[in-house]
Design a protein around this motif. Structure first.
Motif, mmCIF file in Angstrom:
data_model
loop_
_atom_site.group_PDB
_atom_site.id
_atom_site.type_symbol
_atom_site.label_atom_id
_atom_site.label_comp_id
_atom_site.label_asym_id
_atom_site.label_seq_id
_atom_site.Cartn_x
_atom_site.Cartn_y
_atom_site.Cartn_z
ATOM 1 N N VAL A 96 22.496 -8.393 -15.411
ATOM 2 C CA VAL A 96 23.922 -8.342 -15.099
ATOM 3 C C VAL A 96 24.164 -7.398 -13.917
ATOM 4 C CG1 VAL A 96 26.194 -7.671 -15.978
ATOM 5 C CG2 VAL A 96 24.577 -8.876 -17.470
ATOM 6 N N LEU A 97 23.489 -6.261 -13.932
ATOM 7 C CA LEU A 97 23.659 -5.285 -12.851
ATOM 8 C C LEU A 97 23.184 -5.844 -11.504
ATOM 9 C CD1 LEU A 97 22.595 -2.047 -14.734
ATOM 10 C CD2 LEU A 97 24.907 -2.699 -14.004
ATOM 11 N N ARG A 98 22.134 -6.652 -11.536
ATOM 12 C CA ARG A 98 21.665 -7.280 -10.287
ATOM 13 C C ARG A 98 22.742 -8.181 -9.705
ATOM 14 N NH1 ARG A 98 16.225 -7.570 -12.843
ATOM 15 N NH2 ARG A 98 14.950 -6.140 -11.612
ATOM 16 N N SER A 99 23.419 -8.923 -10.560
ATOM 17 C CA SER A 99 24.475 -9.805 -10.046
ATOM 18 C C SER A 99 25.679 -8.989 -9.566
ATOM 19 C CB SER A 99 24.901 -10.830 -11.100
ATOM 20 O OG SER A 99 25.534 -10.203 -12.187
ATOM 21 N N LEU A 100 25.980 -7.888 -10.237
ATOM 22 C CA LEU A 100 27.093 -7.033 -9.808
ATOM 23 C C LEU A 100 26.757 -6.273 -8.520
ATOM 24 C CD1 LEU A 100 28.253 -5.594 -13.243
ATOM 25 C CD2 LEU A 100 29.400 -7.327 -11.843
ATOM 26 N N ARG B 200 24.548 2.603 -9.289
ATOM 27 C CA ARG B 200 24.425 3.813 -10.110
ATOM 28 C C ARG B 200 23.873 3.481 -11.498
ATOM 29 N NH1 ARG B 200 27.381 7.879 -7.572
ATOM 30 N NH2 ARG B 200 29.120 7.082 -6.343
ATOM 31 N N ALA B 201 24.413 2.449 -12.101
ATOM 32 C CA ALA B 201 23.977 2.067 -13.446
ATOM 33 C C ALA B 201 22.543 1.557 -13.425
ATOM 34 C CB ALA B 201 24.913 1.009 -14.016
ATOM 35 N N ALA B 202 22.197 0.769 -12.420
ATOM 36 C CA ALA B 202 20.837 0.235 -12.332
ATOM 37 C C ALA B 202 19.830 1.362 -12.142
ATOM 38 C CB ALA B 202 20.742 -0.768 -11.185
ATOM 39 N N ALA B 203 20.212 2.383 -11.392
ATOM 40 C CA ALA B 203 19.306 3.505 -11.152
ATOM 41 C C ALA B 203 18.914 4.196 -12.457
ATOM 42 C CB ALA B 203 19.946 4.501 -10.198
ATOM 43 N N ARG C 164 17.867 -3.164 -1.975
ATOM 44 C CA ARG C 164 18.915 -4.032 -1.420
ATOM 45 C C ARG C 164 20.098 -3.198 -0.919
ATOM 46 N NH1 ARG C 164 20.713 -6.855 -5.604
ATOM 47 N NH2 ARG C 164 18.887 -8.176 -5.669
ATOM 48 N N ALA C 165 20.386 -2.107 -1.596
ATOM 49 C CA ALA C 165 21.525 -1.250 -1.216
ATOM 50 C C ALA C 165 21.338 -0.648 0.176
ATOM 51 C CB ALA C 165 21.705 -0.137 -2.248
ATOM 52 N N LEU C 166 20.104 -0.476 0.603
ATOM 53 C CA LEU C 166 19.847 0.120 1.918
ATOM 54 C C LEU C 166 20.385 -0.742 3.052
ATOM 55 C CD1 LEU C 166 16.203 1.392 1.361
ATOM 56 C CD2 LEU C 166 18.333 2.685 1.176
ATOM 57 N N GLY C 167 20.550 -2.026 2.803
ATOM 58 C CA GLY C 167 21.076 -2.932 3.820
ATOM 59 C C GLY C 167 22.481 -3.408 3.531
ATOM 60 N N ASP C 168 23.161 -2.765 2.617
ATOM 61 C CA ASP C 168 24.514 -3.178 2.235
ATOM 62 C C ASP C 168 25.473 -3.071 3.420
ATOM 63 O OD1 ASP C 168 25.990 -3.632 -0.626
ATOM 64 O OD2 ASP C 168 27.355 -2.680 0.816
ATOM 65 N N THR C 169 26.527 -3.840 3.381
ATOM 66 C CA THR C 169 27.528 -3.803 4.446
ATOM 67 C C THR C 169 28.413 -2.562 4.361
ATOM 68 O OG1 THR C 169 29.023 -5.141 3.108
ATOM 69 C CG2 THR C 169 27.628 -6.310 4.690
#
Length: 172
Positions: free
Chosen positions: A11-15, A29-32, A44-49
């Motif tokens: 679920v966190l991956r989709s969010l 934060r939750a996935a971490a 993936r967050a490193l390339g976020d917009t």
């Protein structure tokens, strides 16, 4: 994330790819909290917009690194969009690269440090300052020697930046 239930990571991956940056940030934060299984979400967050999501990813990356992490960070240093980032993000990316790649970050950081740009009078060269601070944080004799060479160069701006990095790192 607190439950550490592997099903919640799906679920966190989709969010983490949600349209709203606040949702992506909270999913990160939750996935971490889930541990190493969440590495893909952090990467993936490193390339976020969104800058805040990228900054959070840079803050967390040290705990989620593996052999695939250094190339991601080193490529980000070499990306043409690096110059468009704000001061804090440039510095965070440079320092995260050193934390993850160590002395292997010296080559791309040295390119950033020695690249000359046309700047408005009185404007600080944030890119070169961030690169110098990161090189100083490597903490090896080779990195210190590199900054000392910059401090002895004929480029006035480079001399000042390298001397400042050497002073801040307390390298004589």
């Amino acid at each position: 994330g607190l439950t550490k239930n592997p099903e919640s990571l799906k679920v966190l991956r989709s969010l983490a790819v949600h349209a709203h940056e606040k949702v992506r940030s909270e999913a990160l934060r939750a996935a971490a909290l889930m541990g190493p299984g969440a590495k893909d979400v952090v990467h993936r967050a490193l390339g976020d917009t969104d800058r805040s999501v990228r900054m959070l990813g840079l803050d967390l990356i040290g705990a989620f690194q593996d052999a695939s992490t250094p190339p991601i960070l080193l490529a980000a240093l070499q990306d043409k969009g690096f110059e468009d980032k704000d001061t804090a993000e440039k510095r965070a990316l440079c320092l995260s690269s050193v934390r993850v790649a160590g002395e292997h970050a010296l080559a791309p950081l040295s390119v950033l440090l020695t690249r000359r740009r046309l700047l408005a009078p009185g404007t600080k060269d944030e890119t070169r300052i961030a690169a110098a601070a990161a090189i100083a944080s490597i903490g090896t004799p080779g990195a210190a020697d590199y900054l000392k060479q910059g401090a002895a160069s004929g480029d006035e701006a480079l001399v000042a930046i390298c001397e400042q990095a050497l002073r801040e790192a307390k390298i004589a």
